[in-house]
Each structure stands twice: as C-alpha cells, then as structure tokens.
Motif scaffolding. Sequence first.
Motif, PDB file in Angstrom:
ATOM      1  N   SER A 228     -31.459 -19.323  80.866  1.00  0.00           N
ATOM      2  CA  SER A 228     -30.529 -18.259  80.467  1.00  0.00           C
ATOM      3  C   SER A 228     -29.062 -18.630  80.651  1.00  0.00           C
ATOM      4  O   SER A 228     -28.186 -17.956  80.134  1.00  0.00           O
ATOM      5  CB  SER A 228     -30.830 -16.988  81.261  1.00  0.00           C
ATOM      6  N   THR A 230     -27.392 -18.445  83.500  1.00  0.00           N
ATOM      7  CA  THR A 230     -26.766 -17.489  84.418  1.00  0.00           C
ATOM      8  C   THR A 230     -25.882 -18.223  85.419  1.00  0.00           C
ATOM      9  O   THR A 230     -24.842 -17.737  85.825  1.00  0.00           O
ATOM     10  CB  THR A 230     -27.854 -16.696  85.179  1.00  0.00           C
ATOM     11  N   THR A 231     -26.306 -19.403  85.834  1.00  0.00           N
ATOM     12  CA  THR A 231     -25.563 -20.111  86.877  1.00  0.00           C
ATOM     13  C   THR A 231     -24.770 -21.303  86.351  1.00  0.00           C
ATOM     14  O   THR A 231     -24.099 -21.970  87.120  1.00  0.00           O
ATOM     15  CB  THR A 231     -26.539 -20.616  87.961  1.00  0.00           C
ATOM     16  N   ASN A 368     -42.152  -8.475  88.621  1.00  0.00           N
ATOM     17  CA  ASN A 368     -42.695  -9.816  88.845  1.00  0.00           C
ATOM     18  C   ASN A 368     -41.613 -10.858  88.655  1.00  0.00           C
ATOM     19  O   ASN A 368     -40.573 -10.595  88.059  1.00  0.00           O
ATOM     20  CB  ASN A 368     -43.956 -10.092  88.019  1.00  0.00           C
ATOM     21  N   THR A 372     -37.822 -19.838  83.572  1.00  0.00           N
ATOM     22  CA  THR A 372     -38.117 -20.679  82.413  1.00  0.00           C
ATOM     23  C   THR A 372     -38.933 -21.886  82.877  1.00  0.00           C
ATOM     24  O   THR A 372     -39.907 -22.284  82.241  1.00  0.00           O
ATOM     25  CB  THR A 372     -36.803 -21.166  81.778  1.00  0.00           C
TER      26      THR A 372
HETATM   27  P1  ATP Z   1     -29.920 -20.707  84.636  1.00  0.00           P
HETATM   28  O1  ATP Z   1     -31.075 -21.408  85.289  1.00  0.00           O
HETATM   29  O2  ATP Z   1     -29.468 -21.367  83.386  1.00  0.00           O
HETATM   30  O3  ATP Z   1     -28.820 -20.348  85.565  1.00  0.00           O
HETATM   31  P2  ATP Z   1     -31.567 -18.343  84.733  1.00  0.00           P
HETATM   32  O4  ATP Z   1     -32.017 -18.871  86.040  1.00  0.00           O
HETATM   33  O5  ATP Z   1     -31.084 -16.924  84.696  1.00  0.00           O
HETATM   34  O6  ATP Z   1     -30.448 -19.278  84.101  1.00  0.00           O
HETATM   35  P3  ATP Z   1     -34.143 -17.912  83.614  1.00  0.00           P
HETATM   36  O7  ATP Z   1     -35.115 -18.995  83.765  1.00  0.00           O
HETATM   37  O8  ATP Z   1     -34.182 -17.081  82.379  1.00  0.00           O
HETATM   38  O9  ATP Z   1     -32.722 -18.516  83.663  1.00  0.00           O
HETATM   39  O10 ATP Z   1     -34.276 -16.885  84.797  1.00  0.00           O
HETATM   40  C1  ATP Z   1     -34.987 -17.128  85.976  1.00  0.00           C
HETATM   41  C2  ATP Z   1     -34.256 -16.531  87.150  1.00  0.00           C
HETATM   42  O11 ATP Z   1     -34.098 -15.117  86.993  1.00  0.00           O
HETATM   43  C3  ATP Z   1     -34.994 -16.691  88.448  1.00  0.00           C
HETATM   44  O12 ATP Z   1     -34.799 -17.957  89.014  1.00  0.00           O
HETATM   45  C4  ATP Z   1     -34.379 -15.567  89.290  1.00  0.00           C
HETATM   46  O13 ATP Z   1     -33.124 -15.955  89.831  1.00  0.00           O
HETATM   47  C5  ATP Z   1     -34.179 -14.483  88.262  1.00  0.00           C
HETATM   48  N1  ATP Z   1     -35.338 -13.576  88.269  1.00  0.00           N
HETATM   49  C6  ATP Z   1     -36.317 -13.487  87.368  1.00  0.00           C
HETATM   50  N2  ATP Z   1     -37.194 -12.523  87.705  1.00  0.00           N
HETATM   51  C7  ATP Z   1     -36.788 -12.011  88.864  1.00  0.00           C
HETATM   52  C8  ATP Z   1     -37.283 -10.996  89.746  1.00  0.00           C
HETATM   53  N3  ATP Z   1     -38.357 -10.302  89.459  1.00  0.00           N
HETATM   54  N4  ATP Z   1     -36.588 -10.765  90.860  1.00  0.00           N
HETATM   55  C9  ATP Z   1     -35.471 -11.469  91.138  1.00  0.00           C
HETATM   56  N5  ATP Z   1     -34.961 -12.420  90.372  1.00  0.00           N
HETATM   57  C10 ATP Z   1     -35.602 -12.689  89.240  1.00  0.00           C
END
Ligand code: ATP
Length: 591
Positions: A228, A230-231, A368, A372
């Motif tokens: 996503s 996010t970080t 839950n 990714t």
């Molecule tokens: P990036 O890795 O590029 O910064 P992202 O981590 O947001 O982006 P995703 O793989 O879409 O990318 O999101 C996974 C992350 O979202 C998890 O590692 C966690 O930080 C957060 N997350 C997902 N589901 C939950 C949940 N139920 N409770 C808390 N955090 C969650």
Amino acid sequence: MLNPALTSRIVKVPCAGGVEPNMADYDQTVANFTWDGVRRTLNGLPAGGLNIAHEAVDRHVHVGRGQRIAIRWIGKDGARRQFSYLELMQASNRFANALRQRGVQPGERVFALMGRVPELYVAVLGALKARCVISPLFSAFGPEPIATRAEMGNARVLVTTPELYRRKVQGLRDRLAELRHVLLVGEAANDISDSSVEPWSDVVDSCSPDYTIEPTDPEEVALLHFTSGTTGRPKGALLVHAAVLAHAATGWYALDLHPDDVFWCTADPGWVTGTSYGIFAPLVNGVTNVIAETEFDAATWYNILEQERVSVWYTAPTAIRMMMKLGTEALRHHDLTALRFMASVGEPLNPEAVVWSQEAFGRPFHDNWWQTETGGIMVANYASMDIKPGSMGKPLPGITAAIVRRTGSGIVVIDTPDTDGELALRAPWPSMMRGYLHEDERYRKCFVDSWYLSGDLARRDTQGYYWFVGRADDVIKSAGHLIGPFEVESALIEHPAVAEAGVIGIPDPTVGEVVKAFVALKPGFEASEALQLELLGHARKRLGAAVAPKEIAFRTNLPKTRSGKIMRRLLKARELGLPEGDLSSLESDEK
Ligand code: ATP
Ligand code: MG
C-alpha cells in the motif's frame, strides 16, 4: 493501554443465523490442521500441479456446480451482470487463449488497470490459466504511479479502458518498452491508432471457450502485488500458485464461508485484499461473489447488503469509521437479516468500532490481520471464538506466530505474555511472498532464523489473543515509554466528537518524542480551543499524562493511502517540514 471498559467486554455471537461455524473449536482445529489436508480438499490440475484459477473456477464445473452463480456484478449505474462458474470458466478460457494467440509466454506479466468491472476478474483468472503473472493496479492511480509499477514489472500486456489509456498511459508509452499488447475494454476507441492497441471484444470474444491449463508448478509466480505504500515506496511482492491453499483455508476458517453464502469484499483488486478475498478465496470456496463497482457511500452500501442478501461481508476500518460517523440511524430501514458474519482488515480496528457494530448491526466486526507479503489472513477472530474488542484474534491454524525481539545477531522469542515485540511468523507457508521484485536484499532481510519478521509490533495475552501495537516505524518513544499510536487513536475516537485520529511522535530534546494527535471531527462538531482542551483532558484521563497527546490539531481529512490507511509518515513529514517521500499511493491528488 486500550480502554479496559471496552476490551474486557467479550462479544460472543453463537451460531449466527443458525449456521454452524466451519471451525467448531480453535484449539482442536489447530491440533488437527495440516496444509496437506487442505491440499486434499482441492483438485490439482489434470495435467499436474496446482493453478489458482483452476481451483477457483474450473474445479466447481467439473464437480457439477457449473450453474451456481460465481460473480454477481453491480455497476455504478445499477446495471447488473452475472456469471455462473461455467460462464466464468469459459470467459477466462477465452482470455487465456487470446494471450496464447498473441504469443504471450508463461511468466510474462499482464497488468490490469480498470475499475471493478467483470473483465478485470476474467483477465485475472485467464492470465493465471495462461501461467502469466498478473498485476492489478488501482484505476485511480495517476500516470506516474502506473508507469513506475508497469515499468518495474516489465508489463508485457495491459488490459485497460480507452479512457484510462488516453488519460494515464498513452503519454508514457515510451517508458514501457516491453509492453506489446494493450486490450481496451468498453467503448470503441477509433482515435487510438497504435498497432499494439486492440479492442477486447475483437481479441477475446472470438477466442475458443475451451482451454487446457498446462501443468503449473505450485511454486510458479502467479501474482505481483504492490504494497500500500503506507510507510514508504511500495514494494512489489511476488506470490505463487500455492497461495491458493491459504485462500481456501482462510476463506473457510477466517471468513467462515459456507457453500450457500453470498459474499462481498469491498476492497479493490488493486491491493491484495481485493484479489485474495475479492476473487480467489470466495471462488475457491464456491460461494457467490458480489462485486460492486461503486466507491464507499453508506446508503449505497447498505442497499447492496440488503438487496443482494449478503451473508458474509469483508471490509475495512476506514469504511467502518465512516459508517460510525453517520450513526445507526442510516441503518434503521434496511433489512440486513441475511448478514451473519462481518470481518475487517487493513488497519487496526478500534475497540469502539467493534462495540459500535454490535449495537448497529447486532453482530460485531471480526478483525483480522495480514499483509501483502503474507498473501492471506494470518491472525483472525473466528466465528466460533469470543471477540475481545481491539484484539486481532489468534493465528490461523497452520501458522505459527510469535512475538520476538531483534538482537544484533538474530532474534529472541518473547514467551512472556503481554509483552510488546515484533510479530513474526514461522516461514514458509503457502501464500508467503517468494520475493520482492528487484529487491533481493530487502527480501532476505525480512527473514531471520526461519522467522518472517512483519515489521508490526504486537503483544499476545495469556489466552493467546494477539493485540496490534503499531508499525515498528510508527512507534513513539517518549520519556522511556514505548507508545503505540493505535492505543492513543483508539482513546481519542471514543470521544463523541472524533471521527478519526492519526497520532505521531514529534522529536523533543528532553523526552525524546512527544505525542501529537491529528483529529477529524464528526458532522455537527466544530473545531475550537475549548474542544481541543476537552480532548486533551479526555485523553489524559484515559491514557495518563505520559501517553496522552501533548498537542491536538484538527484536520478536515487525514492523509490516506488508496487502500484507506492513515499515512502517519505524511502527517509527520508535513509537521516537521521534511521531504514527503513517495506519494504515489496517496488517496487524493493533493501531492
Ligand atoms: P507499505 O508496506 O508499503 O508501507 P502497507 O504495509 O500498508 O504498506 P499492506 O500490505 O497493504 O501495505 O498492509 C499491511 C499492513 O496493514 C500490516 O503490516 C499492518 O501494519 C496493517 N494492518 C493490516 N491489517 C491490520 C489489522 N487488522 N490490525 C492492525 N494493522 C493491520
Ligand atoms: Mg507493509
């Protein structure tokens, strides 16, 4: 600490809607679970190996369930289309044939850039049948994030619409040297006179509806999914066909899918929830999968739940918070009696939201957790299990989770309950990523001593429930305390005026970092100094002076990723006047 008044409230929904949960008893299921057992529930290819699309679609046709509705699509304008499993098998076979006819080879990458229209789903399944790697992108991305991802992923084929092509791809074609075929879905595009560009209807509809999937190694790469962002800069996670074992098991246990269910996952296939759970898990489990083209709007969503008689619903905290903002009144006139199981993923689900959903819907959202990189749900609240609001539940059967601490040379597993540490999963499992695209070193660093390190902090309580603390990057260190933004945000949104909160640490010479909160208010509340003081007081009372924010700022909206996650790193960069980094995943166009 999260509010004990909320978290200690156990929510139990015994046998909702008279349907027995697939998982009767968590401990017993864990004890008896094997991935081989899941594999035996699947079919495997007649010619050998395992292919996600075969398990998701063709298998059901072969056992006589071809007439069951696989996809029920609802367009933005109310148009509807549906595909039985047989029709979906034939449509995806046509697409696989189209790829083959154009000389597209196994392993080559097919990108899809479309809204949630049926052709997107057909293209994903057809590409998998042709043993290509599929990478769906958010249609709302601007030209730059599209070009970067397609360039990084060596896109060979792009399936899109004339409008998206003109606006977002045409100008950047010279960067996509390996792109040979563009298929345009929808209206004719006579103005596009590039020989690589063809209408979907000419290419795909004329192909044969029969296709034999070649033997597919379960370890063959099937999906390229970008995180996503996010970080930071999004990473390209590579997932393999064996992931279908996790789609099958998690659909069954974590989403409690039963064959007669009508399931709706609101996520876009541009991020992994929208494929693992917007396509594969429901189809593998043989249910009817509702696809809504529309974006979030509470009234429209409630209508969809009611009219489609959705029985299992999977959505995200950002949408849930928006529904909370509107209150329960908006729900009042809807008949949601078909709805028996609701789940949430993507961000921490504040305990307040679980309690609210219990009041509003008569049943709670089951939080839950996964990423990714994990390819499927890893920690969940199961239908048969009591929910502790604010907890993300227990590890999936077949998954060993632990709380660990990194040391200079390796990691130590923390066995003491209620201790914060990094959430780790024992590698491998079927849906675990098998690489980050072009980033081998980064991939290797995710693994230490056979553990996959998630980068998220959590704790496990004495009963084995996991509690999210925060992303390792977001955790605030203040006067010797480690503060997870989630608990501060959760305390703030308990206040009736607060719709959303994002919490960050601001460097401070004395205490290391001080906590600062950004809040968006619910309709009917005005930002004022008095409200600011009230919120500071509320937080201090709830959290204690050491953890409560020292400062609160009001914002109309918080910056979010396309998948709806609050981008704390951006709040921080803006606050400190630092470079904002990669903004390609930002939701709005305020770049
Ligand atoms: P990036 O890795 O590029 O910064 P992202 O981590 O947001 O982006 P995703 O793989 O879409 O990318 O999101 C996974 C992350 O979202 C998890 O590692 C966690 O930080 C957060 N997350 C997902 N589901 C939950 C949940 N139920 N409770 C808390 N955090 C969650
Ligand atoms: Mg991540």
